[in-house]
Design an enzyme around this catalytic site. Structure first.
Site, PDB file in Angstrom:
ATOM      1  CG  ASP A  19       7.647  -3.972   9.168  1.00  0.00           C
ATOM      2  OD1 ASP A  19       6.877  -3.038   8.888  1.00  0.00           O
ATOM      3  OD2 ASP A  19       7.851  -4.910   8.400  1.00  0.00           O
ATOM      4  CD  GLN A  22       2.418  -0.755   4.342  1.00  0.00           C
ATOM      5  OE1 GLN A  22       2.110  -0.554   3.172  1.00  0.00           O
ATOM      6  NE2 GLN A  22       3.572  -1.295   4.678  1.00  0.00           N
ATOM      7  CG  LEU A  50      -1.799   1.208   1.487  1.00  0.00           C
ATOM      8  CD1 LEU A  50      -2.623   1.609   0.276  1.00  0.00           C
ATOM      9  CD2 LEU A  50      -2.734   0.960   2.666  1.00  0.00           C
ATOM     10  CD1 TRP A  51       4.403   1.579   3.137  1.00  0.00           C
ATOM     11  CD2 TRP A  51       4.538   3.520   4.237  1.00  0.00           C
ATOM     12  NE1 TRP A  51       5.431   1.496   4.035  1.00  0.00           N
ATOM     13  CE2 TRP A  51       5.530   2.664   4.724  1.00  0.00           C
ATOM     14  CE3 TRP A  51       4.432   4.798   4.788  1.00  0.00           C
ATOM     15  CZ2 TRP A  51       6.420   3.062   5.728  1.00  0.00           C
ATOM     16  CZ3 TRP A  51       5.313   5.192   5.785  1.00  0.00           C
ATOM     17  CH2 TRP A  51       6.301   4.334   6.240  1.00  0.00           C
ATOM     18  CG  ASP A  52       6.303  -0.366  -0.364  1.00  0.00           C
ATOM     19  OD1 ASP A  52       5.657  -0.554   0.680  1.00  0.00           O
ATOM     20  OD2 ASP A  52       7.518  -0.631  -0.473  1.00  0.00           O
ATOM     21  CD1 TRP A  89      11.182  -0.858   9.282  1.00  0.00           C
ATOM     22  CD2 TRP A  89      11.415   1.336   9.031  1.00  0.00           C
ATOM     23  NE1 TRP A  89      10.690  -0.530   8.030  1.00  0.00           N
ATOM     24  CE2 TRP A  89      10.823   0.808   7.858  1.00  0.00           C
ATOM     25  CE3 TRP A  89      11.663   2.719   9.089  1.00  0.00           C
ATOM     26  CZ2 TRP A  89      10.467   1.604   6.757  1.00  0.00           C
ATOM     27  CZ3 TRP A  89      11.305   3.508   7.994  1.00  0.00           C
ATOM     28  CH2 TRP A  89      10.720   2.946   6.863  1.00  0.00           C
ATOM     29  CD  GLU A 116      14.279  -2.961   2.520  1.00  0.00           C
ATOM     30  OE1 GLU A 116      15.195  -3.819   2.420  1.00  0.00           O
ATOM     31  OE2 GLU A 116      13.181  -3.206   3.030  1.00  0.00           O
ATOM     32  N   GLY A 141       4.102   0.690   9.094  1.00  0.00           N
ATOM     33  CA  GLY A 141       5.126   0.683   8.049  1.00  0.00           C
ATOM     34  C   GLY A 141       6.534   0.572   8.613  1.00  0.00           C
TER      35      GLY A 141
HETATM   36  C1  2M8 Z   1       8.525  -3.948   5.109  1.00  0.00           C
HETATM   37  O1  2M8 Z   1       7.437  -4.692   5.629  1.00  0.00           O
HETATM   38  C2  2M8 Z   1       7.084  -6.006   5.167  1.00  0.00           C
HETATM   39  C3  2M8 Z   1       5.782  -6.392   5.869  1.00  0.00           C
HETATM   40  O2  2M8 Z   1       4.770  -5.546   5.454  1.00  0.00           O
HETATM   41  C4  2M8 Z   1       8.138  -7.061   5.431  1.00  0.00           C
HETATM   42  O3  2M8 Z   1       9.043  -6.848   6.255  1.00  0.00           O
HETATM   43  O4  2M8 Z   1       8.055  -8.121   4.815  1.00  0.00           O
HETATM   44  C5  2M8 Z   1       8.404  -2.516   5.685  1.00  0.00           C
HETATM   45  O5  2M8 Z   1       9.576  -1.785   5.450  1.00  0.00           O
HETATM   46  C6  2M8 Z   1       7.203  -1.813   5.081  1.00  0.00           C
HETATM   47  O6  2M8 Z   1       7.156  -0.476   5.464  1.00  0.00           O
HETATM   48  C7  2M8 Z   1       7.205  -1.895   3.556  1.00  0.00           C
HETATM   49  O7  2M8 Z   1       6.016  -1.380   3.060  1.00  0.00           O
HETATM   50  C8  2M8 Z   1       7.393  -3.346   3.059  1.00  0.00           C
HETATM   51  C9  2M8 Z   1       7.610  -3.410   1.551  1.00  0.00           C
HETATM   52  O8  2M8 Z   1       8.610  -2.510   1.153  1.00  0.00           O
HETATM   53  O9  2M8 Z   1       8.527  -3.934   3.704  1.00  0.00           O
END
Ligand code: 2M8
Length: 455
Positions: free
Chosen positions: A170, A109, A37-39, A369, A412, A168
């Site tokens: 995590d 998200q 979603l937020w990506d 994070w 990332e 977001g």
């Molecule tokens: C990360 O989160 C996902 C779970 O949603 C994961 O760790 O597998 C986080 O950085 C999150 O903010 C981001 O949206 C996602 C995909 O980039 O990865």
């Protein structure tokens, strides 16, 4: 040798093209092979700098996953199987509200869509923008209404999150502090007691792509999975979860972004001559006032709040700066945050802005994070600085963010100490926001020329 600006622009577009799946862009084909979603919000903003029509498609495809109650899930799955928390983990069909034709997660998200819509529309011709915004209007409103109906049942104005995945960020320290004290399955406690966490590590897939010391710890990863499975056990019945769960958070990241998104929704309403339903408008105002309850005068920072106890979780993280992005706080608080941003022992590190201050016990320059610098949070802080007129500080952070990518690549996240890239490479939002920040820098330079006094 850092790449030049124009070389990096070409490479950024190539990363987005590689990760393009037609209607949406995966964050990373290896580590995150679905739509997030937020990506997609950040990606659309980057795409809109050179392909606004493709950005529109990116945003629209998010609504494929919208639940009947208006919720936008944080992941929409395709048939890629190498993501360990995929459709079989979530089993979204346990809820009758989930869409039937696509598998999704069952949480949300940060609400980027309205923000991404407005940023994208700004780069389109007025008739095209009208058509795009009008088409999405009911769905956007439905999403914001869901946030309040489902996640703010007592009407305080602050949305309650069930899980750190919804923020977001995590493994961000405020959530980890809370989860540390929470109930956990007996098998996880035993594993911890006997120091056998490494056995859990073998069940993970993310560490096939990124070294384990750059991700959340095994223990954290399984705590996160456990919390999601608890919600699944309740068939994603949010009312039941609100009654029974002890770990509920009025999350600072989410609520700050919610305010920014509400403000974007208001602007969209004006552009397409629509009106916001009065009840929603009232709740939106309440959020702006209630955000101030998350301020702690002694430390001069904003924090998350434990919904059950009503206590602030006094664990610092960069979320403290996101009220700048919200744009609703007073100028004195903004000034104190800007001062904090520059403090060289905490946030003002050589490659800012770290996700956790150096002074925190959690700080680790390469762990996900819990220390690294991310481009999406930098972008939000930059926009926040601009909202409060801190143009010089914003320009400096734009330059620092661009230089990070030009030197290290499309990682990332980056070490705030030496600028090295960590996590997965060729990560979509890093590429997208690189392009967005280049465009923003040009816009600021132009404004400076146009507003300079005539000699
Ligand atoms: C990360 O989160 C996902 C779970 O949603 C994961 O760790 O597998 C986080 O950085 C999150 O903010 C981001 O949206 C996602 C995909 O980039 O990865």
């Amino acid at each position: 040798m850092p790449a030049t600006n124009s070389q990096t622009i070409v490479r950024a577009k190539a990363v987005l093209a590689q990760n393009d799946r037609g209607d949406y862009t995966v964050p990373s084909p290896q580590l995150y092979p679905h739509q997030w979603l937020w990506d997609s919000g950040f990606i659309a903003i980057g795409l809109s700098t050179y392909q606004p029509r493709r950005a529109v498609i990116e945003i629209r495809s998010l609504f494929r996953g919208q639940w009947q109650n208006g919720m936008l899930p944080h992941i929409i799955f395709n048939d890629a199987t190498h993501y360990w928390q995929g459709p079989r983990f979530w089993q979204s069909q346990r809820s009758r509200l989930a869409p039937h034709d696509v598998a999704t997660s069952a949480m949300t998200q940060p609400p980027l869509p309205a923000i991404a819509c407005l940023e994208t529309a700004d780069r389109m011709s007025p008739p095209e923008a009208q058509q795009f915004l009008k088409g999405l209007w009911p769905k956007l409103v439905g999403y914001h209404q869901w946030i309040y109906q489902d996640r703010d049942p007592d009407g305080s104005g602050l949305a309650i999150l069930f899980h750190p995945w919804e923020s977001g960020l995590d493994n961000t320290p405020p959530w980890m502090e809370l989860l540390k004290k929470s109930s956990r399955p007996y098998w996880l406690s035993l594993i911890r007691q006997f120091g056998l966490e490494h056995l859990l590590g073998r069940l993970r897939q993310d560490t096939n792509y990124v070294p384990a010391n750059q991700r959340e710890t095994d223990y954290e990863a399984f705590m996160l999975a456990h919390r999601a499975l608890r919600y699944r056990k309740r068939h994603y019945n949010s009312q039941l979860h609100l009654r029974r769960s002890r770990e509920l958070v009025e999350d600072l990241t989410f609520n700050s972004i919610l305010i920014a998104a509400n403000r974007s929704l208001l602007d969209i309403a004006t552009i397409i001559d629509e009106s916001i339903p009065p009840q929603l408008r009232q709740r939106m105002m309440q959020t702006e006032a209630a955000l101030e309850e998350l301020w702690d005068e002694t430390t001069g920072q904003y924090y998350h709040r434990n919904f059950r106890t009503g206590q602030l979780i006094l664990e610092p993280s960069l979320a403290t700066f996101l009220p700048l992005f919200a744009g609703s706080i007073n100028t004195e608080r903004a000034r104190r945050l800007v001062r904090l941003l520059a403090e060289t022992d905490s946030y003002g590190l050589p490659f800012p802005v770290p996700s956790v201050p150096r002074t925190s016990n959690y700080f680790s320059p390469l762990r996900y994070w819990q220390g690294p610098t991310w481009l999406n949070t930098n972008w939000m802080i930059i926009k926040g600085l601009l909202k409060f007129g801190y143009t010089a500080e914003a320009t400096k952070l734009i330059n620092q963010s661009l230089a990070l990518v030009e030197t290290a690549g499309f990682y990332e996240y980056f070490s705030p100490i030496d600028g090295h890239g960590y996590g997965i490479n060729n990560f979509s939002w890093t590429a997208a926001l690189y392009l967005e920040l280049v465009a923003l820098r040009q816009k600021l330079a132009l404004t400076k020329i146009l507003t300079a006094p005539v000699p």
